[in-house]
Design an enzyme around this catalytic site. Structure first.
Site, mmCIF file in Angstrom:
data_model
loop_
_atom_site.group_PDB
_atom_site.id
_atom_site.type_symbol
_atom_site.label_atom_id
_atom_site.label_comp_id
_atom_site.label_asym_id
_atom_site.label_seq_id
_atom_site.Cartn_x
_atom_site.Cartn_y
_atom_site.Cartn_z
ATOM 1 N N CYS A 183 0.841 -1.214 0.000
ATOM 2 C CA CYS A 183 0.000 0.000 0.000
ATOM 3 C C CYS A 183 0.873 1.260 0.000
ATOM 4 O O CYS A 183 1.602 1.514 0.963
ATOM 5 C CB CYS A 183 -0.897 -0.047 1.234
ATOM 6 S SG CYS A 183 -1.688 1.496 1.673
ATOM 7 N N CYS B 177 0.216 3.748 2.815
ATOM 8 C CA CYS B 177 0.696 3.163 4.076
ATOM 9 C C CYS B 177 2.189 3.425 4.249
ATOM 10 O O CYS B 177 2.647 3.728 5.349
ATOM 11 C CB CYS B 177 0.439 1.653 4.103
ATOM 12 S SG CYS B 177 -1.292 1.185 3.995
#
Length: 104
Positions: free
Chosen positions: A29, A32
């Site tokens: 991600c 993230c």
């Protein structure tokens, strides 16, 4: 303090007492990866007022499912085991601190 990696098995113990910010994330991600250094800075600044824990949703689907995590990163604040606030997506440090401030 340091940021703890939490699993389905250890989650309940990790959030049981005090104020804990949980970052639901995955290694693939992009947002993230962007928020991770921000959380490290916050961890250094707030010290013992806040514990930060990370849950890899790919490795710990039970916990992510139990809290209805549908997108990542999802940040949740727990107080003494109860989820009290939730935020989705990347946020700059200043906005994160503003969001967290009432929970200290």
């Amino acid at each position: 303090m340091s940021i703890a990696n939490v699993s389905d098995q250890t989650f309940s113990n990790e959030v049981a007492s005090g104020t804990v910010l949980v970052d639901f994330w995955a290694p693939w991600c992009g947002p993230c990866k962007m928020i991770s250094p921000v959380l490290e800075e916050i961890d250094q600044e707030v010290g013992d007022k806040l514990k930060i824990a990370k849950v890899n949703v790919d490795e710990n689907p039970d916990t992510a499912g139990r809290f209805g995590v549908m997108s990542i990163p999802t940040l949740m604040v727990f107080k003494d085991g109860e989820m009290v606030d939730k935020l989705h997506g990347f946020q700059p440090k200043e906005q994160l601190l503003e969001w967290l401030n009432p929970h200290f």
